[in-house]
Design a protein around this motif. Structure first.
Motif, PDB file in Angstrom:
ATOM      1  N   CYS A 152       1.022  -1.224   0.120  1.00  0.00           N
ATOM      2  CA  CYS A 152      -0.013   0.442   0.174  1.00  0.00           C
ATOM      3  C   CYS A 152       0.743   1.668  -0.419  1.00  0.00           C
ATOM      4  O   CYS A 152       1.978   1.736   0.525  1.00  0.00           O
ATOM      5  CB  CYS A 152      -0.749  -0.190   1.377  1.00  0.00           C
ATOM      6  N   CYS A 154       0.360   3.400   1.011  1.00  0.00           N
ATOM      7  CA  CYS A 154       0.901   4.867   2.479  1.00  0.00           C
ATOM      8  C   CYS A 154       1.350   4.141   3.189  1.00  0.00           C
ATOM      9  O   CYS A 154       1.315   4.596   4.358  1.00  0.00           O
ATOM     10  CB  CYS A 154      -0.951   4.371   3.692  1.00  0.00           C
ATOM     11  N   CYS A 163      -5.527  -2.729   2.288  1.00  0.00           N
ATOM     12  CA  CYS A 163      -5.038  -1.384   3.282  1.00  0.00           C
ATOM     13  C   CYS A 163      -6.048  -0.682   3.019  1.00  0.00           C
ATOM     14  O   CYS A 163      -7.406  -0.235   2.607  1.00  0.00           O
ATOM     15  CB  CYS A 163      -4.402  -1.201   3.406  1.00  0.00           C
ATOM     16  N   HIS A 164      -5.927   0.583   1.786  1.00  0.00           N
ATOM     17  CA  HIS A 164      -6.507   1.309   1.381  1.00  0.00           C
ATOM     18  C   HIS A 164      -7.215   1.095   0.724  1.00  0.00           C
ATOM     19  O   HIS A 164      -8.021   1.590  -0.490  1.00  0.00           O
ATOM     20  CB  HIS A 164      -5.402   2.855   1.096  1.00  0.00           C
TER      21      HIS A 164
HETATM   22 ZN   LIG Z   1      -2.577   1.573   3.168  1.00  0.00          ZN
END
Ligand SMILES: [Zn+2]
Length: 174
Positions: A152, A154, A163-164
């Motif tokens: 991810c 992030c 995750c995102h």
């Molecule tokens: Zn993420």
């Protein structure tokens, strides 16, 4: 061939090896996030230099800087001549804060508009307002391609799909 065309041909090559593209984007996202975090620490200071100088300043490859300049161009106070810039073209990273925040929202990049550095620029209410203004405008920027099994962007270390990349609400949704 222009630098921008070289970057786009490589980064958006549908016929490229999928693993190679995944690595390219995973690498790009990490560097992109670090540069934004750096820029947001001094949002009123205009970072300027040649494409080569900025690549060196942030310790990245020239082509990664070209990709970054491609991505940030719509958020700048004065756009750079990205279509025909060369290594020695002087470019500026002087961004419009509200526009940059909104463009990050439009791209669905919550790992960017969620950077903690934004909290020193806009209070929570302002971030919420900008977020909702952008969502209401209906303008969607084509998000860069992230594959489900990529790390991810992030930086959590989890796969994007866990995750995102999961469809879910973010912190600005009620
Ligand atoms: Zn993420």
């Amino acid at each position: 061939m222009s630098l921008l065309k070289q970057w786009r041909d490589k980064a958006y090559d549908e016929s490229a090896n999928k693993g190679d593209l995944q690595r390219l984007w995973a690498d790009y996202f990490e560097k992109e996030k670090n540069i934004y975090a750096e820029l947001l620490k001094t949002p009123d200071e205009e970072v300027k230099g040649t494409v080569r100088e900025l690549a060196d300043k942030y310790g990245i490859e020239l082509m990664t800087m070209v990709g970054f300049l491609d991505g940030i161009n719509d958020s700048l106070k004065t756009p750079n001549p990205i279509d025909d810039m060369e290594e020695d073209t002087v470019v500026s990273l002087g961004f419009d804060k509200e526009l940059l925040f909104k463009n990050m929202v439009a791209a669905g990049a919550d790992w960017l508009y969620g950077l903690p550095e934004w909290n020193d620029i806009f209070d929570e209410e302002t971030q919420k307002r900008l977020y909702h203004e952008q969502k209401a405008s209906g303008t969607v920027k084509k998000a860069k391609k992230i594959y489900p099994n990529d790390p991810c962007p992030c930086g959590s270390g989890k796969k994007y799909k866990k995750c995102h990349g999961k469809n879910g609400k973010n912190r600005f949704e009620e």
